[in-house]
Enzyme design. Structure first.
Site, short mmCIF file in Angstrom:
data_model
loop_
_atom_site.label_atom_id
_atom_site.label_comp_id
_atom_site.label_asym_id
_atom_site.label_seq_id
_atom_site.Cartn_x
_atom_site.Cartn_y
_atom_site.Cartn_z
N LYS A 143 -6.70 -6.97 -9.89
CA LYS A 143 -5.93 -7.77 -10.85
C LYS A 143 -6.28 -9.26 -10.69
O LYS A 143 -6.58 -9.95 -11.64
CB LYS A 143 -4.44 -7.55 -10.62
CG LYS A 143 -3.58 -8.38 -11.53
CD LYS A 143 -2.11 -8.21 -11.19
CE LYS A 143 -1.30 -9.28 -11.90
NZ LYS A 143 0.10 -9.28 -11.51
N GLU A 192 -11.16 -7.78 0.45
CA GLU A 192 -11.69 -6.44 0.69
C GLU A 192 -12.49 -5.93 -0.51
O GLU A 192 -13.59 -5.39 -0.38
CB GLU A 192 -10.54 -5.45 0.96
CG GLU A 192 -9.79 -5.68 2.25
CD GLU A 192 -8.58 -6.58 2.10
OE1 GLU A 192 -8.61 -7.48 1.21
OE2 GLU A 192 -7.61 -6.41 2.86
N GLY A 231 0.78 -5.46 -9.35
CA GLY A 231 -0.27 -4.63 -8.77
C GLY A 231 0.19 -3.20 -8.49
O GLY A 231 -0.49 -2.23 -8.82
N ARG A 232 1.37 -3.06 -7.91
CA ARG A 232 1.85 -1.71 -7.54
C ARG A 232 2.43 -0.95 -8.73
O ARG A 232 2.91 0.15 -8.59
CB ARG A 232 2.85 -1.81 -6.39
CG ARG A 232 4.00 -2.75 -6.62
CD ARG A 232 4.74 -3.04 -5.33
NE ARG A 232 5.73 -4.09 -5.47
CZ ARG A 232 5.49 -5.40 -5.39
NH1 ARG A 232 4.25 -5.81 -5.16
NH2 ARG A 232 6.45 -6.28 -5.52
N GLU A 258 6.77 -2.83 -0.62
CA GLU A 258 6.28 -4.13 -1.10
C GLU A 258 7.27 -4.73 -2.11
O GLU A 258 7.33 -5.95 -2.28
CB GLU A 258 4.88 -3.98 -1.74
CG GLU A 258 4.10 -5.29 -1.77
CD GLU A 258 2.63 -5.12 -2.13
OE1 GLU A 258 1.78 -5.71 -1.45
OE2 GLU A 258 2.33 -4.40 -3.10
N HIS A 267 5.93 21.38 11.53
CA HIS A 267 5.39 21.68 12.85
C HIS A 267 5.08 20.40 13.61
O HIS A 267 4.25 20.38 14.52
CB HIS A 267 4.14 22.56 12.70
CG HIS A 267 4.46 23.82 11.96
ND1 HIS A 267 4.98 24.93 12.59
CD2 HIS A 267 4.41 24.10 10.64
CE1 HIS A 267 5.20 25.87 11.67
NE2 HIS A 267 4.87 25.39 10.48
N LYS A 276 -3.20 -13.15 4.72
CA LYS A 276 -4.48 -13.39 4.03
C LYS A 276 -5.04 -14.75 4.43
O LYS A 276 -6.23 -14.88 4.72
CB LYS A 276 -4.27 -13.37 2.51
CG LYS A 276 -3.97 -12.00 1.93
CD LYS A 276 -3.90 -12.09 0.41
CE LYS A 276 -3.38 -10.81 -0.19
NZ LYS A 276 -3.16 -10.88 -1.64
O1 F6P Z 1 -1.96 -7.83 -0.90
C1 F6P Z 1 -1.07 -7.14 -1.70
C2 F6P Z 1 -1.58 -7.01 -3.08
O2 F6P Z 1 -1.40 -8.22 -3.73
C3 F6P Z 1 -0.91 -5.89 -3.83
O3 F6P Z 1 0.29 -6.23 -4.40
C4 F6P Z 1 -1.96 -5.50 -4.81
O4 F6P Z 1 -1.72 -4.23 -5.31
C5 F6P Z 1 -3.19 -5.59 -3.94
O5 F6P Z 1 -2.96 -6.69 -3.11
C6 F6P Z 1 -4.50 -5.73 -4.68
O6 F6P Z 1 -4.55 -6.89 -5.45
P1 F6P Z 1 -5.65 -7.12 -6.53
O7 F6P Z 1 -5.54 -6.04 -7.56
O8 F6P Z 1 -5.37 -8.46 -7.10
O9 F6P Z 1 -6.99 -7.05 -5.86
#
Ligand code: F6P
Length: 549
Positions: free
Chosen positions: A207, A213, A268-269, A354, A385, A513
């Site tokens: 987003k 990452e 995002g979520r 979150e 189990h 971050k």
């Molecule tokens: O670090 C948390 C977060 O901001 C989440 O809320 C989000 O889903 C994820 O990182 C990924 O963010 P992006 O889609 O901006 O890469």
């Protein structure tokens, strides 16, 4: 809400009710109330919820509903659907529901109807999927794509991955969809190994287009592509992006026509319904992706229109508040009895933790009550189990949600009957337990000395009275899964309203971050180590030493 939550009349009433409920046992209620199951079972959108195995009586449900009313749940719910700026720390509307709005009605953000753009993007997804599946969109050698590598993290990973996994029986033949999230190079290396770049399509989902990452993994994929036969000009054929930051995506090298838009009013979520769901559509076909959205839309309609007492997300939310705030339950376990739904606890974990893992009210004050619980869980029967022991016999209260599709495609009947019997058997065992007297009786005629018999009976005693919900679906098709996800979204939202939180920001992840980037600088060139505490500085030095050895 007017006034302080914990001194409000509904809260006080619930505190009193909690005291009297804690001396009672669900076993006795079931014995005395033959209609208890039917009284506390409801269905909506293909989901049946049995919440009879909870610490509830009519007065508790009434008081919980009054709490929801006191906290203005109906008004705030309507505000979200209407595009109010409820994410007040980021000054944003919260409109993931617009992404699955098939009502034909407009949805306004800043006076602008967003529906034309939403529908145009759905159409772009549809066309893209048709072209990939039919082989009219091809790679650099003119071959149809065989593999999709979806790169993203958090909400740009969990939704696509887990929904694709959950709907395995609906997957399109001939296309493998792989997911990479972690910046740990092992992950992307393992996924790319063995793939043919000429038939691989990379979908980069971010987003913000700033997530370390995802950027790093995409760069690695690009290097892999260029070093194994792909040219710079071929990148446009093999890389697409989903982002609300189109400019950054273009600067990164994505062809503008290969960028699928999303908007800042999608968290995002909550983004799997947007173009972030492109890998789901590629994996399942567009019609199944749309069915997922339509199922969520049905749940939206239920949430908007059902009275609070018969509103499934509201009921789940209130039960959660009941245990979290009035019995100090710290966690909530999700137990899908369906292998393909095994990722669902991880999905809800991000959604819930979150959203509501916060302790500042929306107006900036510290809360004086507990907020979001720890969400965890895994697929049944495996947990039986393993960790179920603690749920059954420890003193820790862990409310549970059991989930089961009543029928599953292509499954051996015997397996499914066993799966179901374990699911239902667990909810029964948790509820009724086994008394010391029953255990003592069972040990008759075993030839044990009296004190040994008593000791063993004490160990075997199961207290029971452990609350659980059971959610069953006729089958977990795309539409029902959409409704299930929306059910939990709205549950979390309602809890956020009651706890007076902004459930749509996530400031708690930001510091990590920033510091992570500072540490990376120190690891790469050793600069600025003096700014770290002695522990962090020593860890960095140790890492650097190992790298140079
Ligand atoms: O670090 C948390 C977060 O901001 C989440 O809320 C989000 O889903 C994820 O990182 C990924 O963010 P992006 O889609 O901006 O890469």
């Amino acid at each position: 809400m007017s006034g302080k939550l914990t001194t409000s009349a509904p809260w006080q009433n619930l505190t009193t009710l909690a005291e009297s409920i804690s001396t009672q046992h669900m076993r006795d209620w079931f014995a005395a109330q033959p209609d208890r199951a039917s009284r506390y079972t409801m269905s909506a959108c293909g989901i049946t919820l049995d919440y009879s195995k909870n610490w509830i009586e009519p007065d508790v449900m009434q008081a919980l509903t009054e709490l929801a009313e006191y906290c203005d749940v109906p008004k705030k719910r309507d505000g979200m659907f209407a595009g109010d700026i409820i994410n007040n720390t980021e000054h944003r509307a919260v409109l993931h529901t617009a992404l699955r709005n098939f009502s034909g009605n407009p949805v306004y953000v800043d006076g602008q109807d967003v529906m034309p753009e939403v529908m145009a993007t759905l159409d772009k997804i549809k066309q893209f999927v048709i072209e990939v599946h039919s082989g009219t969109r091809t790679g650099m050698r003119g071959d149809a794509f065989t593999d999709i590598v979806s790169i993203g993290i958090g909400g740009s990973f969990l939704g696509p991955k887990i929904m694709t996994e959950a709907l395995k029986p609906y997957q399109h033949d001939g296309l493998n969809v792989h997911f990479v999230a972690n910046v740990d190079g092992c992950h992307i290396q393992d996924v790319l190994a063995g793939l043919d770049p000429a038939t691989t399509l990379i979908v980069m989902s971010s987003k913000s287009f700033t997530t370390q990452e995802t950027l790093q993994n995409t760069l690695t994929a690009k290097q892999w592509f260029l070093s194994s036969g792909g040219s710079q000009a071929d990148i446009a054929k093999h890389f697409v992006a989903v982002s609300s930051n189109v400019q950054a995506a273009v600067e990164f090298g994505m062809a503008e026509e290969n960028i699928f838009p999303m908007w800042d009013w999608v968290g995002g979520r909550y983004s799997l319904w947007s173009a972030i769901g492109l890998p789901i559509a590629l994996s399942l076909g567009y019609e199944h992706f749309e069915a997922l959205l339509r199922g969520a839309h049905e749940m939206d309609n239920h949430f908007r229109s059902a009275p609070l007492q018969q509103n499934m997300p509201v009921i789940l939310a209130l039960l959660g508040v009941w245990y979290r705030n009035f019995f100090a339950a710290q966690s909530h376990v999700l137990l899908p009895y369906y292998h393909y739904l095994r990722g669902f606890p991880a999905y809800v974990q991000q959604l819930d933790m979150e959203s509501n893992g916060k302790s500042t009210t929306s107006s900036g004050n510290a809360v004086d009550y507990a907020t979001g619980p720890i969400i965890w869980g895994s697929e049944g029967t495996n947990g039986q189990h393993s960790f179920h022991q603690l749920i059954h016999q420890s003193g820790t209260l862990i409310p549970a949600d059991f989930m089961l599709p009543l029928s599953v495609p292509n499954q051996h009947h015997e397996h499914h009957a066993m799966l179901a019997s374990n699911c239902f058997g667990q909810t029964q065992a948790l509820m009724q337990g086994k008394t010391f007297e029953q255990c003592y009786e069972d040990l008759a005629n075993k030839g044990l000395p009296e004190d040994e018999r008593k000791k063993l009976a004490a160990h075997k005693t199961m207290p029971g009275n452990k609350p659980s919900n059971t959610l069953v679906f006729e089958q977990l098709d795309p539409k029902t899964l959409g409704a299930l996800v929306a059910l939990y979204e709205h549950k979390v939202f309602v809890q956020g309203i009651i706890w007076d939180l902004n459930s749509f920001d996530q400031w708690g992840v930001e510091l990590g971050k920033v510091l992570g980037n500072q540490v990376l600088g120190a690891i790469q060139d050793g600069a600025g180590s003096e700014q770290f505490d002695s522990s962090t500085a020593a860890l960095i030095a140790r890492f650097r030493q190992q790298q140079s050895d």
